[in-house]
Design a protein around this motif. Structure first.
Motif, PDB file in Angstrom:
ATOM      1  N   GLN A 149      -3.839   7.805   1.277  1.00  0.00           N
ATOM      2  CA  GLN A 149      -4.087   7.992   2.710  1.00  0.00           C
ATOM      3  C   GLN A 149      -4.058   6.685   3.492  1.00  0.00           C
ATOM      4  N   THR A 150      -4.498   5.595   2.885  1.00  0.00           N
ATOM      5  CA  THR A 150      -4.627   4.325   3.617  1.00  0.00           C
ATOM      6  C   THR A 150      -3.547   3.314   3.260  1.00  0.00           C
ATOM      7  N   GLY A 151      -2.720   3.625   2.251  1.00  0.00           N
ATOM      8  CA  GLY A 151      -1.712   2.663   1.813  1.00  0.00           C
ATOM      9  C   GLY A 151      -0.350   2.849   2.461  1.00  0.00           C
ATOM     10  N   THR A 152      -0.327   3.400   3.659  1.00  0.00           N
ATOM     11  CA  THR A 152       0.937   3.628   4.364  1.00  0.00           C
ATOM     12  C   THR A 152       1.732   2.323   4.485  1.00  0.00           C
ATOM     13  N   GLY A 153       2.989   2.384   4.088  1.00  0.00           N
ATOM     14  CA  GLY A 153       3.843   1.198   4.116  1.00  0.00           C
ATOM     15  C   GLY A 153       4.186   0.730   2.719  1.00  0.00           C
ATOM     16  N   ALA A 154       3.337   1.029   1.771  1.00  0.00           N
ATOM     17  CA  ALA A 154       3.632   0.720   0.375  1.00  0.00           C
ATOM     18  C   ALA A 154       4.430   1.867  -0.232  1.00  0.00           C
ATOM     19  N   LEU A 155       4.960   1.643  -1.426  1.00  0.00           N
ATOM     20  CA  LEU A 155       5.781   2.656  -2.076  1.00  0.00           C
ATOM     21  C   LEU A 155       5.011   3.463  -3.115  1.00  0.00           C
ATOM     22  N   GLU A 156       4.229   2.789  -3.913  1.00  0.00           N
ATOM     23  CA  GLU A 156       3.443   3.476  -4.929  1.00  0.00           C
ATOM     24  C   GLU A 156       2.358   2.555  -5.456  1.00  0.00           C
TER      25      GLU A 156
END
Length: 312
Positions: free
Chosen positions: A230-237
């Motif tokens: 939910q909070t890691g928007t912008g990362a891939l995995e």
């Protein structure tokens, strides 16, 4: 990107409870020995012997709580929290040894039964000690859970098990004058020993899980996975999520895969968001996030337990 962790000051309440537990255990020991002295009951003597262990355990609990509260230093960079687990294991061993000693007393009394004098007076004194123990056990268990203190929690459960044993003795010793069977006294001692033995094994099992860095509940781990998504928007995995708990402090680490073109400041902002969400959920936590560019990361198949595919 490791997070900074400022050690918290020792809880005055935890230390105060640990100190008071020594005083309470000495008072209870005096009352229980008086119960044995006026009655001559081997069962009440076994209860008093078990309370001697409570005094020793209270001193050890104070040491454990005080030592665990020390901040991290050069030799113990992750803090001293495991001292509480260590003492809880030692206390469990002492409990088991006390149970074996009580069993020996019960065996001796079974072959050399003695008449019981003034059982009701002895039972009354033992009941008073049981009430004191019950109140104090609930206080220690409550504060141990609230402050995530394994030492106080184990001490409280130890004392509480003593209460149930005392209750059984109250009933059993009161019945001896009516059933006219002195063999009931060593039988009650043996039952006390078995109860103490079970308590000791349970204490060691739970404390060893902390020493061995057992993973917290599956529900909590899954909740952290969702928070990353939910909070890691912008990362891939994210992958290789690992966590453990020492006292009230959580240690969490994982790898975060980001696009090749992402700047360091952007990756740092993502990490900050994830860390803030973790701390809101966990409280005090040491969080280590290893950021990997996509081209250098070992990619994982979605659906594996160690992989978290993030929203974009």
């Amino acid at each position: 990107m490791p997070s900074s962790l400022t050690p918290t000051a020792p809880s005055p309440l935890r230390l105060r409870i640990a100190r008071l537990s020594i005083f309470v255990s000495v008072i209870v020991l005096a009352v229980k020995y008086s119960a044995y002295y006026v009655s001559g009951s081997g069962a009440l003597l076994s209860d008093a012997i078990e309370t001697i262990l409570n005094v020793v355990a209270s001193i050890g609990t104070l040491w454990a709580v005080s030592f665990a509260a020390r901040p991290a230093d050069d030799n113990h960079q992750y803090g001293h929290g495991k001292a509480e687990y260590l003492w809880a294991v030692i206390e469990g061993v002492l409990v088991v040894l006390a149970a074996l000693g009580i069993l020996l007393i019960a065996l001796h009394d079974a072959f050399h039964p003695m008449p019981i004098d003034a059982p009701f007076f002895g039972v009354t004194l033992n009941a008073l000690a049981g009430v004191i123990n019950l109140v104090w056990a609930r206080i220690m268990i409550s504060i141990g859970r609230r402050h995530t203190s394994q030492a106080l929690l184990s001490a409280g459960e130890h004392v509480q098990s003593d209460v149930w044993a005392s209750l059984a003795l109250l009933i059993g010793v009161s019945l001896i004058p009516f059933v006219h069977w002195n063999g009931l006294d060593p039988l009650l001692s043996a039952l006390v020993a078995l109860n103490v033995l079970w308590t000791g094994f349970c204490m060691m099992r739970r404390s060893m899980s902390g020493l061995m860095d057992e993973v917290p509940s599956a529900d909590l781990v899954e909740k952290l996975r969702l928070l990353i998504a939910q909070t890691g928007t912008g990362a891939l995995e994210a992958h290789d999520l690992r966590m453990r708990k020492v006292g009230s402090l959580f240690f969490v680490e994982f790898h975060l895969v980001v696009p090749n073109h992402m700047q360091i400041t952007e990756a740092h902002d993502i990490c900050d968001r994830i860390e803030a969400a973790f701390r809101q959920e966990l409280g005090q936590a040491s969080i280590h996030i290893h950021v990997e560019p996509e081209k250098m990361a070992k990619r994982h198949e979605p659906g594996q337990n160690s992989v978290l595919v993030l929203s974009s």
